[in-house]
Design an enzyme around this catalytic site. Structure first.
Site, short mmCIF file in Angstrom:
data_model
loop_
_atom_site.label_atom_id
_atom_site.label_comp_id
_atom_site.label_asym_id
_atom_site.label_seq_id
_atom_site.Cartn_x
_atom_site.Cartn_y
_atom_site.Cartn_z
N LYS A 131 0.86 -1.19 0.00
CA LYS A 131 0.00 0.00 0.00
C LYS A 131 0.89 1.23 0.00
O LYS A 131 1.79 1.36 0.84
CB LYS A 131 -0.88 0.02 1.26
CG LYS A 131 -1.85 1.18 1.29
CD LYS A 131 -3.10 0.84 0.50
CE LYS A 131 -3.97 2.07 0.26
NZ LYS A 131 -3.47 2.96 -0.80
N GLN A 154 7.20 3.98 3.82
CA GLN A 154 5.80 3.58 3.84
C GLN A 154 5.60 2.29 4.63
O GLN A 154 4.58 2.12 5.31
CB GLN A 154 5.30 3.38 2.40
CG GLN A 154 3.80 3.33 2.27
CD GLN A 154 3.17 4.71 2.30
OE1 GLN A 154 3.64 5.64 1.64
NE2 GLN A 154 2.10 4.87 3.06
N LYS A 183 5.44 1.74 -3.07
CA LYS A 183 5.37 3.08 -3.64
C LYS A 183 5.59 2.97 -5.14
O LYS A 183 6.23 2.02 -5.63
CB LYS A 183 6.42 4.00 -3.03
CG LYS A 183 6.05 5.47 -3.04
CD LYS A 183 5.00 5.82 -2.01
CE LYS A 183 4.69 7.31 -2.01
NZ LYS A 183 3.77 7.69 -0.92
N GLY A 185 -2.79 8.14 -4.48
CA GLY A 185 -2.16 9.31 -5.07
C GLY A 185 -0.98 9.79 -4.24
O GLY A 185 -0.75 9.36 -3.12
N ASP A 186 -0.21 10.68 -4.82
CA ASP A 186 0.92 11.34 -4.15
C ASP A 186 1.14 12.63 -4.93
O ASP A 186 0.22 13.11 -5.61
CB ASP A 186 2.16 10.42 -4.17
CG ASP A 186 3.25 10.88 -3.20
OD1 ASP A 186 3.13 10.61 -2.01
OD2 ASP A 186 4.22 11.54 -3.65
N THR A 222 -4.22 13.54 5.16
CA THR A 222 -2.80 13.68 5.50
C THR A 222 -2.57 14.96 6.30
O THR A 222 -1.88 14.95 7.33
CB THR A 222 -1.92 13.67 4.24
OG1 THR A 222 -2.20 12.49 3.48
CG2 THR A 222 -0.44 13.68 4.62
N ASN A 273 -2.28 19.78 -1.57
CA ASN A 273 -3.29 19.11 -0.76
C ASN A 273 -2.91 19.02 0.71
O ASN A 273 -3.69 19.39 1.60
CB ASN A 273 -3.54 17.71 -1.35
CG ASN A 273 -4.51 16.89 -0.55
OD1 ASN A 273 -4.14 16.27 0.42
ND2 ASN A 273 -5.78 16.91 -0.95
N SER A 294 -6.86 5.79 3.64
CA SER A 294 -6.92 4.89 2.49
C SER A 294 -7.32 3.49 2.92
O SER A 294 -8.10 2.80 2.23
CB SER A 294 -5.57 4.85 1.77
OG SER A 294 -5.36 6.00 1.00
#
Length: 447
Positions: free
Chosen positions: A91, A112, A127, A166-167, A211, A242, A379
């Site tokens: 993830k 992560q 990732k 997303g990132d 986040t 964001n 998520s």
């Protein structure tokens, strides 16, 4: 100094991954925290357990051909690093930015793995991304790129295998294009294969805000340990995307005043407090710059081109843009100007020298792998809703997010106390994340 038992492991990481400086930095930070753990529990140094944690399970590199609006064929490179699945399916987000290379994705996947472990949820670490630059591209070009990207990557994805999100450079629009192509190729409406989706097609409330909100919840909990809160505090938040926008929103809700934000062109100072409605209009609708915010705001705001936002005096700093954006000199400036807490909303935004400066000065410091875990936690909540064909309210989802972030804080604080460094959230986060992953790996055998 790195523990002597861990020095050969780090030397081997350097040898096997030449030139990947961000990955080296991320591994070194974790290993720096593990000396006391290995001394107290020698079994963690057996069966090459730490070496296996530092080696991705799978690294995928592929060509992404696509056609621009002029009919010219463009070629980019795509990546997916599936780092560790001991706790659950891989993830982690997908990043589109021209600076992306294998070392970037490996560092993010490594971070992560521990971040996801800290949430307490059953998700492994991974990732992905590409050196594609969406800036200045039309919606049609972005759609064609996303479709080509997923045409190769789809065979490695699945709700029980690998679940991207997303990132940087990848928002709800890009997730939509990728999900549509995945659905078309597989002939399955597998909602749980991607997160960060739109609310009308399987997305979760609070995912957009998660986040930024989560980072603020963590720092709020951290401030409480010293009898403080955000109320009346001056705050600076780097970035204007964001993470930064929703960091500012939650800080304002908790009584703080955000006086500065930034982008790659410079930073804006607004001592009356950043007007979030205006900033959202400029960044999210007009896709403008913070300099446009300063112009629209009038005499109340000042734009400083190519400046360092960390020069602005504040009580709390929230680095929320990208890796290594805050260096040692910036940290010394913040300390000199009286900062009392720093919360990382981005992934590894502070250099090692900056982190040492904050810790040596006794500043409350929240590392990204703990403080910015709210995005991936939500998520995972989106995955839960997809699996049960359910949809939760904003209030219920945010309450879950707050509970998760407070739990992460408390686990980090407890581990810091246990291993003799009270208040050291860097050590606490690294140790707590490591132990959960390591115990799962030991249970699963040599795989």
């Amino acid at each position: 100094m790195l523990d002597e038992k861990l020095q050969p492991i780090f030397a081997d990481v350097l040898r096997r991954n030449p030139g990947e400086e961000e990955f080296h930095q991320a591994v070194r930070e974790v290993l720096d925290s593990l000396g006391a753990v290995v001394a107290k529990h020698p079994h963690y140094a057996e069966d090459a357990l730490i070496e296996r944690i530092c080696e991705p399970e799978r690294q995928i590199i592929f060509r992404v051909p696509w056609v621009d609006d002029k009919g010219q064929v463009q070629i980019n490179r795509g990546f997916r690093v599936q780092f560790n699945s001991a706790l659950g399916p891989f993830k982690g987000g997908i990043r589109f930015h021209p600076t992306v290379y294998l070392g970037t994705i490996k560092f993010l996947g490594f971070e992560q793995t521990f971040k996801n472990a800290l949430t307490g949820m059953p998700i492994g670490g991974g990732k992905g991304g590409s050196d594609f630059d969406p800036k200045g591209r039309t919606a049609g070009e972005i759609m064609r790129f996303c479709q080509s990207f997923v045409t190769e990557l789809y065979r490695h994805l699945g709700e029980y295998t690998d679940v991207p999100a997303g990132d940087i450079g990848v928002g709800q629009r890009e997730i939509g294009y990728m999900f549509g192509q995945y659905k078309r190729i597989t002939n399955r409406y597998e909602s749980g294969v991607l997160t960060g989706k739109g609310l009308t097609w399987g997305g979760s409330q609070v995912r957009t805000e998660a986040t930024g909100y989560g980072a603020v919840y963590f720092v709020e909990r951290m401030l409480r340990t010293r009898g403080q809160s955000f109320d009346g505090k001056k705050v600076i938040a780097s970035g204007a995307g964001n993470v930064s926008i929703y960091t500012m929103e939650k800080v304002s809700e908790l009584g703080g005043r955000v006086i500065a934000c930034s982008d790659s062109d410079g930073y804006v100072v607004d001592q009356a407090g950043i007007d979030l409605d205006l900033l959202k209009e400029i960044k999210e609708i007009k896709r403008g710059r913070v300099s446009d915010y300063a112009k629209a705001r009038g005499n109340g705001a000042t734009f400083v081109p190519e400046g360092r936002i960390w020069d602005v005096p504040a009580d709390v700093a929230m680095p929320s843009a990208t890796q290594n954006e805050l260096n040692g000199q910036d940290a010394r400036t913040l300390v000199k100007n009286g900062v009392i807490a720093v919360g990382e909303g981005a992934n590894m935004p502070s250099t090692p020298e900056a982190v040492r400066t904050f810790l040596d000065a006794g500043i409350l410091f929240a590392p990204g792998k703990a403080a910015n875990a709210g995005g991936v936690a939500t998520s995972a909540l989106e995955m839960q809703q997809n699996a049960s064909r359910d949809s939760w309210t904003f209030e219920a989802t945010e309450a879950r997010l707050a509970t998760i972030m407070h739990g992460i804080h408390d686990r980090c604080a407890e581990m810091a106390d246990t291993y003799g460094s009270p208040g050291n959230y860097v050590l606490g986060a690294n140790v707590a994340g490591f132990i959960r992953v390591a115990e799962s790996m030991r249970a699963l055998g040599i795989v």
